[in-house]
Structures are given as structure tokens and as C-alpha cells.
Design a protein around this motif. Structure first.
Motif, short mmCIF file in Angstrom:
data_model
loop_
_atom_site.label_atom_id
_atom_site.label_comp_id
_atom_site.label_asym_id
_atom_site.label_seq_id
_atom_site.Cartn_x
_atom_site.Cartn_y
_atom_site.Cartn_z
N THR A 91 36.16 47.48 42.70
CA THR A 91 35.96 46.03 42.76
C THR A 91 34.73 45.67 43.58
O THR A 91 34.37 44.50 43.63
N GLU A 92 34.10 46.64 44.22
CA GLU A 92 32.89 46.35 44.99
C GLU A 92 31.84 45.69 44.11
O GLU A 92 31.20 44.73 44.51
N LYS A 93 31.70 46.17 42.89
CA LYS A 93 30.74 45.59 41.95
C LYS A 93 31.40 44.67 40.94
O LYS A 93 30.86 43.60 40.62
N TYR A 94 32.58 45.05 40.45
CA TYR A 94 33.19 44.32 39.33
C TYR A 94 34.12 43.19 39.76
O TYR A 94 34.58 42.42 38.94
N GLY A 95 34.42 43.10 41.05
CA GLY A 95 35.19 41.98 41.55
C GLY A 95 36.57 41.87 40.94
O GLY A 95 37.31 42.86 40.81
N PHE A 96 36.93 40.66 40.56
CA PHE A 96 38.26 40.38 40.02
C PHE A 96 38.42 40.82 38.56
O PHE A 96 39.51 40.65 37.99
N ASN A 97 37.36 41.37 37.97
CA ASN A 97 37.43 41.72 36.54
C ASN A 97 36.87 43.11 36.29
O ASN A 97 35.85 43.27 35.62
N PRO A 98 37.51 44.16 36.81
CA PRO A 98 37.00 45.52 36.59
C PRO A 98 37.19 45.95 35.14
O PRO A 98 38.10 45.47 34.45
N PRO A 99 36.34 46.85 34.65
CA PRO A 99 36.39 47.22 33.23
C PRO A 99 37.59 48.07 32.85
O PRO A 99 37.96 48.11 31.67
#
Length: 704
Positions: free
Chosen positions: A320-328
Motif C-alpha cells: 500500500t506504500e504506492k497503491y494506497g487503498f486500491n492495491p492491484p
């Protein structure tokens, strides 16, 4: 950490041999009345943390590590109480799965890091109840490395203040090992004739001295096969010598032949890094982020085939460091709804709510950060009893490494969806002032004793187990719960409940999960400021469907009220959860209630700690009307919760300079009051039940 092969360039760029920084540490100040300008720069003699290369690890000792004594964690690891499903936010959620929380600490301090500071707008964690393992991620330059061309160490310590907070909540704190760095990797693998490894011995000695619980091993670069074999032997040695409770976690990186090949699972290609034949190596593996049904099934099967508990040995990761609340990659592959989790879970980037917020440095904007943090841990409704995403659009088949809608909290289930809340409240005394570990002022016994911003997660209290589980009777909208940094009883904040209240719709807030066996003489203490009626609710293991309500005293106007509530009516029972209820007898109106302290005491006479022994001014470095001051004393072996450092101002007011459980303290800018030639400092020991004990005095002498 890598998001898989497509993104590892980003990670290596940030943490690789060049040591490129992504952020600078904020200055450490003091909680006294120093000029504002003094808070804008590091003190000339200020202690700061650093990284360790092979030479430093082999020769390490606290006597030669120049600032070592200022970065020790002194809070012991608290024991967590057994699970009790009836008082869980989700009684059906399995209690076995664990959570690894890999994150930076205050502010991503690549070049310097401090234990406490003079800025309110810093990232802190208020949700330790879901974390079992905490690991620091950033690296730091070795001591003496130039800032323009820093040379980062392979090993860095966890910030000791964060270790203190983790331990107070029963979570283990891990240091970090990261490769690649500059230098020859073979230097780390030296083996003596007697079979010992000096680097491993140094790592163990550092963990013992600094007070943390193991290492996260991130070997994220290819090494020759012979070095890979020697690394495994060194880790076997390290684990064999480590004390009980020590934890080594391996990141899903190189194979046993040294080749970098993310498996995204625990399988026969990387399982030897956890157990090599019959020999234990690391305790667990953090699997890379490309989650698939097949990969998770393989992880579970591999663990069982090797005689390992999948919840102890395998942590499947979500970035979630990069993708936040919407990880792939959907975490429901690991933790399917309505079924027990298949392995344990790992998070990389729980700092996202603060770190990715545009106004994160603005102290007036922190309220929105706290809301984002509740979305992250408690779900879209900021309530751990009502978790689960309310929007979801699957990602394309291929992750291109770019975030999509990362700030949309409606696409995130909340950690509480998958991980049960833990608690350490298993005995008397227990005291919390709801102090989160930072503030815009500081209060003692309801009186403001500093108007300066500060951060020090080392003194964070055990915070509510559920943030926030509130209900309004009869379908009424409940009061909204927040931490209030404008008013506190002790520390930097209180717990505020505010909103519209009617006589027919009181608000109930479930606060703490406990296991408190009542024998008859115990009591509760509640300190509150209210505009209505306050009651303390106790739920027992013997009758978890019933709440026993203890009415508090009528609040006095314009200040804090203290209610002492005997628990004799619950003798022979065990309190399993604690709640509060707020009500009014007037017409519909806006109301505000604040909780300043909640304590459970055993009824015995309160102990009074002795005055600290050996309180000494070790060094003074004057600069105009301020001075850097180094202090020390002898740490009591038991019976002390923390020490308060204060001074008496010429007008008779008390000013707080710091609070710590340690035997040293650094004051960055002690300000001269008027023309005083010396400043008298007072150090007071405080007992675990909050009783203030003896005070020692030392004087800072000023030069002419």
C-alpha cells in the motif's frame, strides 16, 4: 521492498547502494520555551541514529557506538491476553492469522533519525492492536558518512521509540537488513576458525542492547552461489544463538543459489530459507506481492508438508506504500470472506495515510490524516465492526506499476476485516490517558505545562482497542469520536465524543478488550469533562451479552471530574471488555464529552517510587541564551512507568521538558529564564498506576 520484478528498479533506486533519500528527518527540539528559530535545525551535539556496515557490525560495542545509550528501548514486551471471540468486533473471525507491518517510523528518516522531536505533524501509529511484527524499512548512512554522498549500512535499527510503543502493545519490533549496498558482500560472511560469525554476533549483541526483537532480512540482489550458501549458514547460526522470542523474517528474494527470483509464494524454491532440511533458518517468509490463488495454495501446502504452521511461517504481502487503498492484488485471496485466512498477512506501507497526504506537514491538517488512518485500519466506515469495501473495480490482468485511485478508501476493506484485535490488558494496574504520543501542548493533571509541539511515540499510551465502535440508542446517530489535541488531562490529547444528543439516544462506545479478574477490592478511576451523564460499562466473560453500568459522578462545570468506581459487585468475575455511555436529560442539543484518563487499580495502597538516583548533568553546550543539555540517572529496576523532566519558572509555573522511560535525556535548547545563572531541573519518577513519586534535582550551570 519490491512490488515484483516490474517495480524493483524503484525500490533499488530508493534504497540501493547510492542511498538516495526520499525524505529528511525533522529537527528534534525540546518541550520548553526555546525560541522558535531554535527548532528549525539539528542541535550541534544532538544524538542521531545511523546504519551499520560489516566493519561496524564486527567491532560493535555500546562503548564505541557514540550515541548508543540514547537509542535504547527500555519498555519490556507485554504479554497479550488470550483471544475471547465473544467480545471481538467480528466474533466469527479466526484468531490464528498474524500481521507483519513493514513501515517507516516518524518521517522516513534516511539520513538521520531521532527518538523524540519538536513537531506535531509526524507520522505515528495508533493501531498496534492488529500488528504482531513491526519492521522498519528505511536505511541510514553509517556513522561519519558524508551527507552529500552517503554510504548506507546494510543493517539499521528500529527507532527505539517505536519499539517502546510496539512492546507496550505486545508487538515485536525488528531491525532491517538490506542488500545491495556499497562494499563487498563477502565481508559480511566472515567465519572464524571456531565456526562463529562476527557479523551475526554483532547483530545479536545490538538487538539485546537496543532492546528489539529480531531482523527483517531483505537480500534483494543476486550474489554468487557460494556466498548464498554461506549466508544460509550464518542465518542458521544466528537463529541457533538467538534468545526465545527472537524473530527472523526472510523476504521473498534470492534462491538458495543466490539468483534473484521473486516467487510470490512459499514453495520448494525458497522454503529452505525458513527450514533447511531439519535445520531452522529464518522463522518466517514475507512473500512478494503478486497474489494468485495458486500461489497462496502452494504456500499453505508447502508449509504443512514441512511441518510448519502456515500462520507462523508464511506472510503474504500487500503493498500500500504506492497503491494506497486500491492495491492491484486482492487480499481476499489470502483472507477469503467467510473462511479462515490461508496464511498470515503482511503489509508494506501502512505509512501511506500520512506519507501520501498532500498537507501532511501542516499541523492544522492532521485531522484528515487521522481519518485516513482509521479508513486504513478500521475500514471505510471508520468502525471495526463494519468493515469491508463499498466499491471495487478489478485491476487489469497486468500490473503496470502505476497506482490507480489510490486515495479512494471505499476500495479498501480495512485491516480489521482480516485480523482480530489484540490486547495486553490482563492485570492491575492499567492506566491510559489516551495519549497518542504527540501533541500541540502538554498537560499534567489537567494543567497545561508546555505550549510547544512535540512527538514521542515512546510515551504513547495503550489506545482504545476499537477505533471507533460507537452506537446510538434507538437508531440515533452516535457521537463522533476523535482525539482532541486542544485539551488533555495528562499528555498531549484527550478522547473526545461530540455531536447531537437526545435523551432517547445515548451513545455507547466500546473501548478496550480486557481480561481483568476481579476479587473484590479493585476499583476503576475515570477522569472526564462532560456536558451530561457518563457511565462506565463492564462486560464479563461469564455473561458477555450483558453490560454492567457504573454511573460516574455528576461532572463539575469547567474542568475535569474524577470518579472512583468500586468493582466489588463484579467479584469473582473477569472483565472482558470496557465501554462508556454518554447521555443527557435535556432536550436535543450538541454535546461534548472528553475522557482524560481511565484506570483499573487493584485496591492496594499506591506505591510511591523513590527519587531517581544519580541524576546528573553530563554536559552543557551553551549557545547564546539557550544550551544543549545531556542528562543521566540510574534507571529503576521496577516500579516506574516513566520519568517526567520539569523546571520551575521564575513566576512559579512548572514547565515540562520531557518524559521518558530511560536513564538518559537530551534537551536541545534549554532557554535561560531572565538572567538566571543556573537552571534547576527536576526529575520525578511515576509509578505504573500513575502515582507520582520522589523527585531528584540537578542544576544546569551557565557560564558568565
Amino acid at each position: 521492498m519490491s512490488s515484483g520484478p516490474v517495480d524493483r528498479r524503484t525500490f533499488v533506486r530508493m534504497l540501493g547502494a547510492a542511498g538516495v533519500a526520499v525524505g529528511l528527518a525533522g529537527p528534534l527540539g525540546y518541550w520548553g520555551a526555546a525560541p522558535a528559530a531554535a527548532a528549525s535545525a539539528r542541535g550541534a551535539h544532538q544524538p542521531f541514529m545511523h546504519g551499520y556496515d560489516a566493519a561496524a557490525l564486527k567491532s560493535w560495542s555500546p562503548e564505541t557506538d557514540r550515541w548508543a545509550r540514547y537509542f535504547r528501548s527500555r519498555v519490556p514486551l507485554a504479554a497479550r491476553i488470550p483471544a475471547f471471540a465473544a467480545t471481538q468486533a467480528d466474533p466469527g473471525l479466526a484468531t490464528g492469522p498474524k500481521l507483519m507491518n513493514l513501515s517507516f517510523d516518524y518521517d522516513n528518516s534516511f539520513f538521520s533519525a531521532y527518538k523524540y522531536g519538536d513537531v506535531f505533524a509526524r507520522r505515528l501509529l495508533r493501531f498496534w492492536q492488529y500488528t504482531d511484527l513491526y519492521g522498519s524499512w528505511h536505511g541510514m548512512p553509517v556513522d561519519g558518512s558524508p551527507e552529500d554522498e552517503p554510504v548506507h549500512g546494510v543493517v539499521n535499527l528500529p527507532n527505539p521509540a517505536w519499539t517502546d510503543a510496539a512492546h507496550r502493545n505486545g508487538a515485536r519490533s525488528l531491525g532491517c537488513w538490506f542488500w545491495p549496498r556499497t562494499g563487498e558482500f563477502g565481508d559480511y560472511l566472515e567465519r572464524r576458525a571456531d565456526g562463529s560469525y562476527p557479523v551475526a554476533d554483532g547483530m545479536l549483541a545490538m538487538a539485546e542492547y537496543f532492546g528489539f526483537d529480531g531482523y527483517f532480512i531483505n537480500q534483494e540482489a543476486e550474489i554468487p552461489p557460494a556466498e548464498a550458501r554461506e549466508l544460509m549458514r550464518m542465518l542458521e547460526y544466528l537463529r541457533a544463538k538467538a534468545p526465545d522470542g527472537f524473530h527472523l523474517q526472510w523476504y521473498d528474494t534470492i534462491m538458495t543459489d543466490g539468483k534473484l527470483d521473486y516467487q510470490n509464494a512459499f514453495n520448494d524454491k525458497n522454503a529452505d530459507w525458513v527450514q533447511h532440511g531439519d535445520t531452522p533458518v529464518n522463522h518466517s517468509l514475507f512473500a512478494n506481492y503478486w497474489l494468485t490463488e495458486e500461489g497462496v495454495a502452494t504456500s499453505r501446502r508447502t508449509a504443512l508438508e514441512r511441518g510448519l504452521d502456515p500462520y507462523e511461517a508464511v506472510f503474504h504481502g500487500t503493498e500500500t506504500e504506492k497503491y494506497g487503498f486500491n492495491p492491484p492484488f486482492d487480499a481476499r485471496i489470502v483472507c477469503p470472506d467467510g473462511e479462515p485466512a490461508r496464511t498470515s498477512w503482511a503489509l508494506f506501507g501502512s505509512h501511506f495515510p500520512w506519507d501520501r497526504y498532500p498537507d501532511r506537514e501542516d499541523p492544522d491538517a492532521q485531522g484528515e490524516v487521522f481519518v485516513r488512518e482509521r479508513h486504513y485500519w478500521s475500514g471505510p466506515n471508520e468502525d471495526p465492526t463494519r468493515t469491508g469495501r463499498t466499491e471495487y473495480v478489478p485491476w487489469p490482468d497486468e500490473d503496470d506499476g502505476k497506482p490507480r485511485d489510490e486515495h479512494n478508501f471505499r476500495k479498501w476493506d480495512g485491516v480489521a476485516r482480516y485480523i482480530t484485535e489484540r490486547s495486553v490488558i490482563g492485570g492491575f494496574p492499567f492506566v491510559t490517558r489516551f495519549n497518542t504520543g504527540h501533541g500541540r501542548a502538554f498537560f499534567l493533571a489537567g494543567r497545561q505545562v508546555s505550549d510547544r509541539e512535540w512527538n514521542n511515540i515512546s510515551i504513547q499510551d495503550v489506545l482504545p482497542t476499537w477505533q471507533f465502535w460507537t452506537r446510538g440508542a434507538g437508531g440515533a446517530e452516535p457521537l463522533r469520536a476523535e482525539y482532541d489535541y486542544g485539551l488533555a488531562y495528562d499528555g498531549g490529547c484527550s478522547l473526545r465524543f461530540s455531536g447531537r444528543l437526545t435523551p432517547e439516544g445515548p451513545t455507547t462506545a466500546r473501548l478496550f478488550k480486557t481480561r481483568l479478574r476481579v476479587t473484590g477490592g479493585e476499583r476503576a478511576r475515570l477522569v472526564y469533562a462532560a456536558e451530561g451523564r457518563v457511565e462506565l460499562g463492564l462486560i464479563t466473560e461469564e455473561d458477555p451479552g450483558t453490560t454492567v453500568w457504573l454511573p460516574a459522578d455528576r461532572p463539575r462545570a469547567g474542568g475535569w471530574t474524577t470518579a472512583e468506581l468500586p468493582l466489588a459487585a463484579l467479584a469473582g468475575r473477569t472483565v472482558a471488555a470496557v465501554a462508556v455511555r454518554f447521555s443527557t436529560t435535556g432536550g436535543p442539543a450538541d454535546h461534548t464529552f472528553r475522557l482524560g484518563e481511565l484506570a483499573f487499580l487493584d485496591g492496594r495502597p499506591a506505591p510511591h517510587p523513590a527519587a531517581p538516583a544519580g541524576f546528573t548533568v553530563d554536559a552543557v553546550h551553551p549557545a547564546g541564551d539557550t544550551a544543549e543539555v545531556f542528562l543521566s540517572w540510574r534507571l529503576a529496576r521496577q516500579g516506574v512507568w516513566y520519568y517526567d523532566l520539569t523546571r520551575e519558572l521564575p513566576d512559579g509555573r512548572t514547565e515540562l521538558l520531557g518524559r521518558i522511560l530511560d536513564d538518559v535525556y537530551y534537551v536541545q535548547a534549554l532557554a535561560r529564564a531572565g538572567s538566571e545563572r543556573g537552571t534547576e531541573l527536576r526529575l520525578t519518577a511515576v509509578a505504573p498506576d500513575g502515582t507520582r513519586g520522589g523527585t531528584a534535582v540537578a542544576t544546569v550551570r551557565r557560564p558568565d
